[in-house]
Write a protein that holds these residues in place. Structure first.
Motif, PDB file in Angstrom:
ATOM      1  N   SER A  13       0.771  -1.458  -0.228  1.00 55.29           N
ATOM      2  CA  SER A  13      -0.265  -0.439  -0.531  1.00 55.29           C
ATOM      3  C   SER A  13       0.679   1.219  -0.435  1.00 55.29           C
ATOM      4  N   GLU A  14       2.405   1.183   0.638  1.00 52.11           N
ATOM      5  CA  GLU A  14       2.781   2.574   0.682  1.00 52.11           C
ATOM      6  C   GLU A  14       3.121   2.534  -0.814  1.00 52.11           C
ATOM      7  N   LEU A  15       3.576   1.516  -1.060  1.00 49.78           N
ATOM      8  CA  LEU A  15       4.412   2.349  -2.695  1.00 49.78           C
ATOM      9  C   LEU A  15       3.260   2.340  -3.209  1.00 49.78           C
ATOM     10  N   GLY A  16       2.124   2.095  -2.929  1.00 53.23           N
ATOM     11  CA  GLY A  16       0.533   2.511  -3.988  1.00 53.23           C
ATOM     12  C   GLY A  16       0.222   1.417  -5.037  1.00 53.23           C
ATOM     13  N   TRP A  55     -16.719  -0.414  -8.502  1.00 51.62           N
ATOM     14  CA  TRP A  55     -15.953   0.125  -6.819  1.00 51.62           C
ATOM     15  C   TRP A  55     -15.675   1.406  -7.752  1.00 51.62           C
ATOM     16  N   GLU A  56     -15.514   2.569  -6.592  1.00 51.56           N
ATOM     17  CA  GLU A  56     -15.052   3.683  -6.856  1.00 51.56           C
ATOM     18  C   GLU A  56     -14.135   4.086  -5.625  1.00 51.56           C
ATOM     19  N   TYR A  57     -12.878   4.638  -6.264  1.00 54.84           N
ATOM     20  CA  TYR A  57     -12.168   5.388  -4.707  1.00 54.84           C
ATOM     21  C   TYR A  57     -12.952   6.927  -4.362  1.00 54.84           C
ATOM     22  N   ALA A  58     -13.001   6.999  -3.503  1.00 52.38           N
ATOM     23  CA  ALA A  58     -13.691   8.918  -3.459  1.00 52.38           C
ATOM     24  C   ALA A  58     -12.565   9.561  -3.615  1.00 52.38           C
ATOM     25  N   HIS A  59     -12.887  10.452  -4.286  1.00 46.31           N
ATOM     26  CA  HIS A  59     -11.853  11.433  -5.390  1.00 46.31           C
ATOM     27  C   HIS A  59     -10.872  11.762  -4.339  1.00 46.31           C
ATOM     28  N   PRO A  60     -10.994  12.440  -2.935  1.00 45.12           N
ATOM     29  CA  PRO A  60      -9.758  12.480  -2.541  1.00 45.12           C
ATOM     30  C   PRO A  60      -8.664  11.748  -2.227  1.00 45.12           C
ATOM     31  N   LEU A  61      -8.839  10.078  -2.444  1.00 47.19           N
ATOM     32  CA  LEU A  61      -8.237   9.449  -2.356  1.00 47.19           C
ATOM     33  C   LEU A  61      -7.259   9.385  -3.991  1.00 47.19           C
ATOM     34  N   MET A  62      -8.129   9.180  -4.646  1.00 44.85           N
ATOM     35  CA  MET A  62      -7.292  10.058  -6.575  1.00 44.85           C
ATOM     36  C   MET A  62      -6.517  10.881  -6.408  1.00 44.85           C
ATOM     37  N   ALA A  63      -6.750  11.828  -5.978  1.00 49.98           N
ATOM     38  CA  ALA A  63      -5.791  13.102  -5.716  1.00 49.98           C
ATOM     39  C   ALA A  63      -4.827  13.006  -5.420  1.00 49.98           C
ATOM     40  N   LEU A  64      -3.498  11.898  -5.150  1.00 47.67           N
ATOM     41  CA  LEU A  64      -3.184  11.635  -4.376  1.00 47.67           C
ATOM     42  C   LEU A  64      -2.446  10.517  -5.501  1.00 47.67           C
ATOM     43  N   PRO A  65      -0.664  11.095  -5.702  1.00 50.21           N
ATOM     44  CA  PRO A  65      -0.540   9.959  -6.241  1.00 50.21           C
ATOM     45  C   PRO A  65      -0.527   9.349  -6.479  1.00 50.21           C
ATOM     46  N   PRO A  66      -0.965   7.528  -7.383  1.00 44.44           N
ATOM     47  CA  PRO A  66      -0.809   6.644  -6.993  1.00 44.44           C
ATOM     48  C   PRO A  66       0.296   5.691  -6.958  1.00 44.44           C
ATOM     49  N   ALA A  92      10.338   2.686  -5.402  1.00 43.73           N
ATOM     50  CA  ALA A  92       9.932   1.398  -4.800  1.00 43.73           C
ATOM     51  C   ALA A  92      11.132   0.216  -4.606  1.00 43.73           C
ATOM     52  N   ARG A  93      12.091  -0.097  -5.716  1.00 42.12           N
ATOM     53  CA  ARG A  93      12.923  -0.630  -5.536  1.00 42.12           C
ATOM     54  C   ARG A  93      14.217  -0.425  -4.274  1.00 42.12           C
ATOM     55  N   THR A  94      14.052   0.162  -4.177  1.00 43.75           N
ATOM     56  CA  THR A  94      15.081   0.702  -2.373  1.00 43.75           C
ATOM     57  C   THR A  94      14.548   0.942  -1.426  1.00 43.75           C
ATOM     58  N   LYS A  95      13.467   1.224  -1.568  1.00 41.17           N
ATOM     59  CA  LYS A  95      11.763   0.330  -0.192  1.00 41.17           C
ATOM     60  C   LYS A  95      12.273  -1.375  -0.021  1.00 41.17           C
TER      61      LYS A  95
END
Length: 81
Positions: free
Chosen positions: A10-13, A50-61, A68-71
């Motif tokens: 989830s942290e990676l999107g 299913w749809e995400y709330a608009h504020p959630l989709m405003a975040l970088p996916p 990601a590879r570093t994490k």
């Protein structure tokens, strides 16, 4: 075998992408327990949508591939100890 949990995914999107690009069009949604990072099931929409709330989709996916590879390397390095 090394692994990451669904909280880390989830942290990676990745959960947003898996849900929005693959599962939501099928009326499914991946869920996770934020306390332990486990996913025990896919939820099935009653109306097939299913749809995400608009504020959630405003975040970088997702984070960049390099980040990601570093994490992932950091998280799995801890498993060798």
């Amino acid at each position: 075998m090394k692994h990451i949990n669904w909280n880390q995914a989830s942290e990676l999107g990745l959960i947003v992408r898996i849900n929005s690009e693959i599962l939501h069009p099928l009326g499914l949604a991946m869920s996770r327990n934020p306390e332990n990072g486990a996913s025990e099931m896919l939820l099935v929409s009653q109306d097939g949508v299913w749809e995400y709330a608009h504020p959630l989709m405003a975040l970088p996916p997702t984070v960049s591939e390099e980040d990601a590879r570093t994490k992932i390397a950091e998280w799995t390095q801890e498993q060798q100890a």
